[in-house]
Design an enzyme around this catalytic site. Structure first.
Site, short mmCIF file in Angstrom:
data_model
loop_
_atom_site.label_atom_id
_atom_site.label_comp_id
_atom_site.label_asym_id
_atom_site.label_seq_id
_atom_site.Cartn_x
_atom_site.Cartn_y
_atom_site.Cartn_z
CB CYS A 151 16.20 -19.06 30.91
SG CYS A 151 18.00 -19.28 31.14
CE LYS B 231 14.77 -18.80 26.94
NZ LYS B 231 15.88 -19.75 27.21
CD GLU C 167 15.53 -22.42 30.07
OE1 GLU C 167 15.26 -22.03 28.92
OE2 GLU C 167 16.55 -22.05 30.70
#
Length: 278
Positions: free
Chosen positions: A156, A115, A41
């Protein structure tokens, strides 16, 4: 069998300084035989300052990290997962995108994923994160098709939302990518357990390249990430652990293990509707 290269980075808040380090690790993994290489990330920039990000980040079309890594994938004839890049957007409130890219051996963008889940938490009395202040959340899950497998893309904090991973698996994913910049505190407590759980629940390989260490920023906020880039089998076995030093490593995965694990525990076929009584 598929040979995977997992890259561990200690990115600073200077994208142009980070780029040659990332490219070097990708090249080294490719030279060692990796067919797909994965980075963490925020590969291009780890920064806690929104003002600084406005100065150093780019729109996707102009981003030098994306351009160079696309060319690297093309020259090396590899698949490349850029775990995510911080990118400027045309959002009216000026928020950035936290966007993962799957690059084909032709250097083309095969898939993008923004994300979905924002890291808005108070880890401790002194460690607070409000990712949604600077980043806009994505709104769609993505499963990308490659010649060797279908890849479900996450980033994440998405790790803590098992329904997303289950949806990706039920949509056909054989591999779930989980690039991350997990905090040192939460990583120590939960990283290995959560990754193994997501692999077991979905019967997927879970591949998680990670940021590591104390990240250099112009304003020293002493941000530390956990490292330990992991590869986990569909049966929940840790096949590779990259530890806490920046670098790269290789792991060979047998994609036939996906069908074997799901045959042994066919939980993806056993969903039932239910009501919650209060």
């Amino acid at each position: 069998m598929l040979r995977v290269g997992l890259v561990t980075l200690n990115s600073s808040d200077d994208p142009l300084a980070n780029l040659p380090i990332t490219q070097g690790f990708v090249n080294a993994a490719a030279e060692a035989g990796a067919e797909i290489v994965m980075t963490p990330e925020v590969t291009n920039c780890v920064s806690s300052s929104r003002a600084h990000q406005k100065d150093v980040l780019y729109h996707e079309a102009d981003d030098p990290t994306l351009a160079v890594l696309r060319e690297t994938a093309h020259l090396r004839r590899i698949w490349l997962l850029i775990g995510s890049l911080g990118l400027k957007t045309d959002d009216p409130d000026g928020r950035f995108a936290n966007r993962s890219f799957l690059i084909s051996p032709d250097g083309e963008i095969a898939a993008r994923y923004d994300k979905i889940h924002m890291f808005d938490v108070d880890v401790s009395a002194t460690e607070r994160y409000r990712e949604s202040d600077g980043y806009r959340p994505g709104e769609r899950a993505v499963v990308a098709t490659t010649p060797f497998a279908k890849i479900g893309m996450t980033i994440c904090y998405d790790l803590r939302f098992p329904h997303l991973h289950r949806a990706l698996a039920k949509a056909g994913a054989d591999i779930i990518t989980q690039p991350a910049a997990f905090t040192a505190v939460t990583g120590e407590a939960h990283w290995h357990s959560l990754l193994r759980a997501r692999a077991i629940e979905t019967g997927c390989f879970v591949l998680a390249p990670a940021q590591t260490g104390h990240h250099k920023e112009k304003v020293d906020v002493k941000r530390r990430t956990y490292g330990h880039s992991l590869a986990v089998s569909p049966w929940g076995e840790v096949l590779f652990d990259g530890g806490v030093e920046p670098g790269w490593g290789l792991v060979d995965i047998d994609l036939a293990e996906v069908a074997k694990a799901r045959k042994r525990i066919p939980a993806l076929l056993h969903d039932r509707e239910f009501k919650v009584e209060l």
